[in-house]
Structure formats: C-alpha cells, structure tokens
Enzyme design. Structure first.
Site, PDB file in Angstrom:
ATOM      1  N   GLU A   1       0.845  -1.209   0.000  1.00 44.58           N
ATOM      2  CA  GLU A   1       0.000   0.000   0.000  1.00 44.58           C
ATOM      3  C   GLU A   1       0.870   1.244   0.000  1.00 44.58           C
ATOM      4  O   GLU A   1       0.706   2.143   0.799  1.00 44.58           O
ATOM      5  CB  GLU A   1      -0.919  -0.005   1.224  1.00 44.58           C
ATOM      6  CG  GLU A   1      -1.718  -1.290   1.356  1.00 44.58           C
ATOM      7  CD  GLU A   1      -2.628  -1.314   2.576  1.00 44.58           C
ATOM      8  OE1 GLU A   1      -2.154  -0.960   3.670  1.00 44.58           O
ATOM      9  OE2 GLU A   1      -3.805  -1.668   2.422  1.00 44.58           O
TER      10      GLU A   1
ATOM     11  N   CYS B   1     -10.562   0.585   7.635  1.00 41.81           N
ATOM     12  CA  CYS B   1     -10.016   1.908   7.976  1.00 41.81           C
ATOM     13  C   CYS B   1     -10.684   3.028   7.195  1.00 41.81           C
ATOM     14  O   CYS B   1     -10.890   4.129   7.709  1.00 41.81           O
ATOM     15  CB  CYS B   1      -8.514   1.925   7.730  1.00 41.81           C
ATOM     16  SG  CYS B   1      -8.042   1.308   6.103  1.00 41.81           S
TER      17      CYS B   1
HETATM   18 ZN   LIG Z   1      -8.186   2.976   4.569  1.00 39.15          ZN
END
Ligand SMILES: [Zn+2]
Length: 663
Positions: free
Chosen positions: A322, A416
C-alpha cells in the site's frame, strides 16, 4: 496581508458551517446515513463486542489489533456531527460507547481491547506491527472532538489517563517514568498518534503530550532501530522480518523509519502512515517553532505533489505494501490510491496551508478532497471504495496484482476507510477557512458561513455559490460596524482568468491591473480594506473544460489527457460510452461542452463531445471467431460523455477510465 505571517488557525466547528449546496448534501447523507451505518457495522462485526471485552476462544469473531481505531474514528465523526447538529439519540449512543471505553480501560490507564483479551502481558512488545499507538491516537482524536463538541470530559479523561500511561512508558532512553523506570525509546509502526498528541496537548494545555509527539517524530530512523531491538526481545529475527511477512518492503522505509525524518526527502513506504506522519510533523513544527522540521515537511510535500500523486490526489500507487513506489510511477489500472491515503494527504496539505498560506498546498488539498477522497463513498452513503484506480475493467479484480473492487463495498474486514471518510466530511467546515489577527483566508469554495471572533474583529462572512458546478462565489460581510482586515481568497492554479468585483469598484481581471488594495501572491488574492456591514465581493472562477497532461516522465499517460473542470477530475464510464473504452480517443480539436444534468447522479455537470472509436477488423469486436490480431480496421465518430470521477460507479459496475487517448 503579508505572506510571511505565520500562525493561521483553522476555523473551528463553532465558527464555520456549511449551509447549502454540494457539500451540504454530502453532509446530510453523512449525518443521516453514513454515521449511523458505520456505528452499526462496528456493532455487527466484533468491534463493539471487542470493546465490551466479550471475546471467548469459541466466539465467531476475533479481536483485531486495529478494531479499536475503527470505532474511535466513528466516534470522532459522530462528535463532529453533534457539534453542529444536536441529536439526542446519537449523543446518548456515543455516551454508551464512552461508558464501555471507561470500563475497558485498565487501572494503569492502558486501553486496547485486543491485548486486554488476548494476553495483556504481551502489550507493548511489538510496536512495529500491532498498532497499539495508532489505536491510541485515534482514541485521542475522538476524545478531543467529543470534548469540543459537548464540553463533556468523559472521553477526554479516558484519553488523558491513557496518554499519561504512554508518556510514562515511552520517551528518550535516558529519561525515566515518574516511578523511576527507564523509558522505552519506541515509536509506532503505524503513525497517527503524533498529530493526535498535538491535538490532545492543545485541548488540555498539557505540554508533555507535545513533547511526546516530538519524541515519536524524531525517534524514527535512528540506530539502534527500535523495531530490531523489540524483535530480538521477542526472539524473532531482527533483519529479515519483512521477507517473512511476505512483503518486499525495502526495510524500514515501509514505516518511514529508514532514516531520521528530518533527512527524508521523498515520501516512502506505506502511504497512509507516511502522510499521517508528515501531518504530525507539521503540527510539531508549528507548535514548537521548529523551522528545520517544517522545511522537511515542505520538501516531502513537494516530492509528493510533483512526482508521486495521481491527478485525483490519490497517493500510494502500489497495492503491494500500500505504498509509494518511485518518482513518476503512476499506473492507472493497478493504482492502489487508498481512500485513507488521500484523506491523510488532505490532513498534511491543510496543515501546511495554515503554517504558511500558499495555494500550492490548498490546490492539492482540494484535488484530493473532491476526487481521491470523495470517490471512496457512494451517493447512497453506505458503500465504500478502498482502492481508487484511475482505470477499471471488469477483469481487474481477477488479477493478482490489482486490488480493485468492481463496485463499492458495504464494509471491509480492514475497515479503515469508511470511518475515515465519515470523519472528514463531518469536520469539513474546518478546512474551508483560516484566520489570524488581521486576515480571513478562504481555501475552499462552498456555500457556508464563518463567524469571526478575534480580539480585533467580530462579524460573519457568508459564502454563496453553486461550486463546484459553477464558478460564481459571492461573499458578504455582516457586522455591527466597519472593520479593517484582509480577506485572502484562494485562486486555484487553474483559474488563470478569474474575475473579482469588489464593493465600490469596477470589475477587474487578473492582469497587473488588479483593483486597488488587492494583491495576488502565492495563490491567494488579498483584499485589504475597511469592510462595511453588508459589503459584498463577487469572485468568478473560470469553469472551462481543461485537457490536463501528465509530466512526460509518467510513462503510463503518454498521448493521453485527463478532463478536468473546476476542482473535479472526470472519467468515462461504460454506462455512457459502451465497452472497450481503450478504443476511444479525443480529437485534439473537438469541442467538449459542459452540461448540467439535474436528473443525473444527484445533479451534476457532465462533459460531452465527439470522440473517435477505433473499430478493429471487419468482424466487430465481440465475435468468438474474430482474430486476435489483424491489419483491418477503421475509425468512426461517436458521442462521448464523461462524469465526475468522484461519482463513478453509482450506476452499476463497468469499465471506467480517466486518462483518455488524444488524437
Ligand atoms: Zn483505509
């Protein structure tokens, strides 16, 4: 206004509110749908059960190391909403979560439901991977939001006890806790607590929290690496852990711990962590007057904005880790561009705007907000994207290196993004304006109002506009008596021929002949004058359709353009243009018109024009017996429609493309 003035303060939710238009609709959906939805999801998925400490080894859910952060972000969002829209039922629901948090807090202040249920003796043994300090940061942010919204100290007191626990445990190796134990020189694997501690210091007046934030910022990247030290203590290999987790993460760069942050010149590693850290660095730099640290922030911002950011404001181009990759590596179909990363970039950019009024920060903030962030949420308010690629084909989710979803999802195991976008929308008024002693600065255009109450100034600034669909913005100053101050209006980088009409003055343009008393500097037009009650300013931003090109170093975008209008990036969708969007090209000389459609996607401006489609072979493209390769082909003119990227995928799934070939 002098641009060397420091110390702009973002408007609080007591001062600024959105009163209509584009963002009012999103805030209403946020309030009526998304906030309760996200809280419900926390209740349904083990997060609230974890907070109740209800886990048993035969339960059908598992405590997770960042469950606490999801709920904390949802509570923060609910608090922002309560700040502006009282809601007795929501307020009581929040109080119930706070009661549970109080019950889950340990006698020494520790509060993490994962370790409390799975083995508290293991707490603080793996800062690198286990997100304890990250979860704590989100709790602190929720506590400050709740305190500011309600004046109640219930959650703030919990946060203070936990912060004191952390402050007693972590700090420079040569320092000691109040009980005489040496402090651990640890720092979080996932940053976020830095900016949260600065907020907590601000809300409580406790400078220790600011010092702790500064320690966490500066401890990273120094030898001996704490992540190595703690790995050895756990009996794990200290050098090869990143391979064992299946990541090729380039050592400590994944955690922005490869070198001291003040020496870092490029945004590296996990993009959400990086941008949270950078936001916290700005906070520490501004709060402590640390010009050297602020300079590092400028350098890191420039690296992102000029080399590592998508046209949507998305960052973190690779799903593997990520993370940021290398300069100008911005693949479209495999783009990761996590919603949280665009949100974190908004946090970073907005702090720099307040540190030193400069339009290049606000331009990035607006770009990320309207595109990379907002596209993470459905119009219905209850579906979410995690990854935000700039091109999508239905085969993409089948490819191992692409983590795109075909459509927005109701929730994620790693959730998230949903509560993050919710808290940003609920707190959005705070991003529109900043004030200091003599200047009111406007960063974003939205129908809204700002109560100005400083020692020198008292009045209300209202903003009326249909932005981003229309570029007309009218400001009205309401006050009891005349007042001298500077109104600083952001002129976006794309607004090369803006116009402004001041009270008692003729219309004037952007050439050197700016009206008397105005000055354009670093992206802000300053209007310095004595304002009478009822004075109006009309700003017109040019909403022409722009064909935006990438830096030539971005190999993925050669011979392509992205269509933009105002702050919005546009995309072509299959539902409007048919499949095989890669066969479409925009003639360089073809006009592209903007057309407002009140019946489409909640009301939006679409772009329409002619395109050329490459038709391959004499067979048509869909027949089974068509050859894979052929010389045969022709071109045909077709109608072309583009919609705002943020509103994509609200009419079913299908192909989507931002960067279009240009002929
Ligand atoms: Zn996120």
């Amino acid at each position: 206004m002098r641009h060397d003035e420091k110390g702009f303060t973002a408007a609080s939710l007591d001062q600024a509110r959105i009163t209509g238009g584009f963002w009012e609709a999103w805030q209403r959906t946020n309030r009526e749908v998304t906030i309760p939805y996200v809280l419900d999801k926390c209740d349904e998925t083990g997060r609230t059960q974890s907070l109740r400490l209800e886990w048993t080894s035969d339960a059908d859910w598992q405590p997770h190391q960042f469950y606490d952060s999801d709920l904390a972000k949802a509570l923060e969002a609910a608090s922002y909403s309560l700040h502006q829209y009282p809601d007795a039922a929501l307020a009581e629901r929040v109080r119930e979560y706070i009661r549970l948090l109080g019950r889950a807090q340990q006698p020494d202040g520790y509060l993490n439901t994962y370790y409390t249920q799975t083995g508290i003796e293991k707490r603080w043994t793996n800062l690198r991977d286990m997100h304890e300090l990250y979860c704590a940061g989100h709790l602190f942010e929720a506590a400050v939001a709740h305190f500011r919204a309600t004046g109640e100290r219930s959650l703030l007191d919990i946060a203070v006890r936990y912060a004191d626990h952390i402050d007693a445990r972590f700090g420079p190796a040569e320092t000691k806790a109040p009980d005489g134990t040496p402090k651990e020189p640890g720092y979080p694997g996932h940053e976020e607590i830095e900016l949260a501690l600065v907020k907590l210091a601000d809300a409580t007046g406790e400078r220790r929290y600011l010092e702790l934030a500064r320690f966490f910022v500066d401890a990273r990247g120094h030898e001996p690496h704490y992540f190595r030290v703690e790995a050895e203590r756990r009996g794990e290999p200290s050098d090869r852990w990143q391979w064992e987790r299946g990541y090729h993460l380039g050592e400590f760069a994944y955690y922005q711990a490869h070198e001291p942050v003040r020496d870092q010149t490029a945004a590296e590693g996990h993009s959400v962590r990086a941008c949270y850290l950078f936001a916290g660095m700005v906070d520490v730099a501004v709060s402590t007057g640390d010009e050297r640290l602020l300079d590092s922030c400028r350098t890191l911002f420039t690296n992102i904005a000029t080399r590592r950011m998508y046209v949507t404001g998305g960052v973190g181009s690779h799903s593997h880790g990520e993370r940021f990759t290398v300069d100008y590596d911005l693949p479209n179909e495999s783009a990761y561009a996590e919603t949280c990363a665009a949100i974190a970039l908004v946090f970073f950019a907005s702090r720099l705007v307040n540190a030193e009024l400069d339009g290049r920060y606000a331009d990035v903030m607006e770009r990320a907000l309207y595109n990379g962030v907002l596209g993470g949420l459905s119009l219905s308010g209850d579906r979410f994207f995690y990854a935000n690629p700039l091109a999508f084909h239905p085969t993409a989710p089948m490819l191992p290196h692409v983590r795109s979803d075909a459509e927005r999802q109701p929730w994620y195991g790693c959730a998230c993004c949903p509560p993050n976008i919710v808290r940003l929308i609920a707190s959005l008024p705070g991003y529109l304006y900043s004030v200091n002693d003599r200047t009111v600065a406007v960063h974003l255009y939205a129908e809204s109002s700002l109560e100005v109450r400083t020692d020198a100034l008292s009045g209300t600034l209202t903003q009326q506009t249909a932005y981003p669909w229309d570029g007309e913005v009218t400001f009205t100053w309401q006050a009891d008596s005349p007042a001298a101050f500077t109104l600083a209006l952001r002129i976006p980088q794309w607004a090369d021929d803006y116009r402004i009409v001041l009270p008692e003055s003729a219309e004037a343009g952007t050439d050197a002949a700016s009206p008397a008393g105005t000055r354009l500097e670093r992206g802000y037009l300053s209007v310095e004058r004595t304002w009478n009650p009822g004075d109006e300013v009309r700003l017109t931003l040019p909403m022409r359709v722009r064909r935006t090109r990438s830096n030539a170093a971005v190999r993925q975008d050669g011979w392509r353009v992205a269509l933009e209008r105002g702050p919005l990036v546009y995309c072509a969708e299959e539902v409007d243009n048919g499949p095989q969007l890669a066969t479409l090209a925009l003639p360089a000389d073809a006009a592209i018109a903007a057309e407002h459609r009140s019946d489409l996607l909640g009301g939006c401006t679409v772009l329409r024009g002619d395109a050329v489609r490459s038709v391959v072979g004499p067979y048509g493209s869909e027949t089974d017996d068509a050859p894979l390769y052929t010389e045969a082909g022709r071109r045909e003119r077709v109608a072309f429609t583009a919609v705002p990227y943020a509103l994509r995928n609200n009419r079913g799934t299908g192909e989507m493309r931002v960067w279009m070939a240009e002929l």
